[in-house]
Design an enzyme around this catalytic site. Structure first.
Site, mmCIF file in Angstrom:
data_model
loop_
_atom_site.group_PDB
_atom_site.id
_atom_site.type_symbol
_atom_site.label_atom_id
_atom_site.label_comp_id
_atom_site.label_asym_id
_atom_site.label_seq_id
_atom_site.Cartn_x
_atom_site.Cartn_y
_atom_site.Cartn_z
ATOM 1 N N ASP A 137 0.937 -1.386 0.047
ATOM 2 C CA ASP A 137 -0.253 0.085 -0.321
ATOM 3 C C ASP A 137 1.378 1.394 0.205
ATOM 4 O O ASP A 137 1.727 0.949 0.555
ATOM 5 C CB ASP A 137 -0.908 0.123 1.373
ATOM 6 C CG ASP A 137 -1.716 -1.372 0.906
ATOM 7 O OD1 ASP A 137 -2.506 -1.609 0.110
ATOM 8 O OD2 ASP A 137 -2.447 -1.210 2.038
ATOM 9 N N SER A 138 -0.014 2.042 -0.511
ATOM 10 C CA SER A 138 0.665 3.793 -0.703
ATOM 11 C C SER A 138 1.438 4.132 0.563
ATOM 12 O O SER A 138 2.749 4.466 0.788
ATOM 13 C CB SER A 138 0.224 5.155 -1.084
ATOM 14 O OG SER A 138 -1.043 4.910 -1.000
#
EC number: 5.4.99.-
Length: 350
Positions: free
Chosen positions: A121-122
């Protein structure tokens, strides 16, 4: 260095010219040879040699870059998506090798292949496994391999993304929850369990990511619960409303769903505040993940050599195809030297 050496030699010659010695035919020729005009010409020639050496060096680096093959790990910081980080890595390598350049764009058969084995995930940081050259064929095994995370959850708040980047959708009291309460329910989330993936995820519907559909405001139904594996799960720290988990799990597992489910099990709610992937397969954050200041051709070559000993011998020979299942996303980039554009998931430029 060549230019500097030329300057030293030229300076030394000029000092000899000023010495009081009888002028002969030889010394006259030497004087003419070391006149200011000749010295300037020599400096230009030295600079040309330096430029030629630089071009040769770039060509050697490009050749070395295209010869890299295997699997290594990089340290992904918070902020960029896994695809964005891969693009950043690719751009740094191409820039170091002076590619694309006119002499290389003619060699269209020379292709740099690079991809990552498992989206992070970012908002998360940690180990991101990267395949380069023939190593991209080994990435599928990274998807199903074990992973380890340190997750900090926040009790009392639920969000639409199940982490701190989303909008708060619900708030519930948590003041009566104790450390013993959390430790007492962790066994329910250990072993082979069923888990519902989050709506904001890389899973796809009709070829589009669920997260993309959600951001457009479209109605998206949750995917059905699916079997996943948690090898170990422990509570490292509890300081209400925050709790820290150490999780080792198999492929297709979502930490955000785990933290959300733990909140529900405690008759409250929770979301992920911080997430760090400390291990993926045999690659650990501390020992193997290259920080961005070490994203160089030489450093990656050394890392590939070191990491090759971590993988089973048969894995290097396995010619597996990328997963096409929506359950696991394999991101690969196929970059030619005349590349002009790219896409997030699969890039095929020509």
């Amino acid at each position: 260095m060549a230019a500097a050496e030329a300057a030293v030699v030229s300076s030394s010659s000029l000092e000899t010219d000023t010495a009081l010695v009888p002028e002969t035919a030889g010394t006259a020729a030497a004087t003419a040879a070391t006149s200011p005009a000749t010295a300037a010409a020599a400096a230009v020639a030295a600079a040309a040699r330096t430029g030629s050496e630089a071009r040769v060096s770039k060509a050697a680096l490009a050749t070395k870059l295209l010869s890299l093959s295997g699997v290594f790990a990089v340290h992904k910081p918070k902020g960029p998506t896994s695809a964005e980080l891969l693009n950043r890595l690719k751009e740094k390598l191409l820039a170091e090798a002076g590619m694309p350049s006119p002499e290389w764009t003619k060699r269209k058969k020379q292709t740099l292949k690079i991809g990552h084995g498992g989206t992070l995930d970012s908002a998360a940081r940690g180990v991101l496994v990267v395949g380069i050259g023939r190593g991209t064929k080994m990435l599928t095994s990274m998807l199903s391999g074990s992973k380890r995370y340190i997750a900090i959850g926040e009790l009392g708040k639920a969000t639409d993304t199940l982490d701190s980047t989303g909008k708060v959708t619900e708030e519930k009291p948590y003041d009566k929850i104790t450390q013993e309460d959390i430790e007492g329910i962790l066994q329910k989330f250990t072993g082979n369990i069923m888990q519902v993936p989050p709506l904001y995820s890389a899973l796809k519907k009709d070829g589009q990511r669920l997260s993309t559909l959600m951001k457009r405001g479209e109605v998206v139904e949750a995917k059905p619960a699916r079997p996943v594996t948690v090898y170990s799960l422990s509570l490292q720290k509890f300081q209400p409303p925050f709790f820290t988990l150490d999780v080792e799990c198999g492929g297709g597992f979502y930490i955000r769903s785990l933290v959300s489910d733990i909140g529900k099990e405690l008759s409250s709610c929770a979301n992920v505040l911080e997430l760090t992937r400390t291990k993926q397969g045999p690659f650990t954050l501390e020992e193997h993940a290259l920080p961005e200041d070490r994203w160089t051709i030489d450093d990656i070559a050394q890392s590939l050599e070191h990491c090759s000993s971590l993988l089973p011998a048969e894995l290097a020979l396995k010619k597996s195809k990328p997963e096409e299942s929506n359950e696991q996303v394999l991101s690969c980039e196929y970059i030619t030297l005349s590349e002009t554009k790219g896409e997030d998931d699969v890039i095929k430029s020509s």
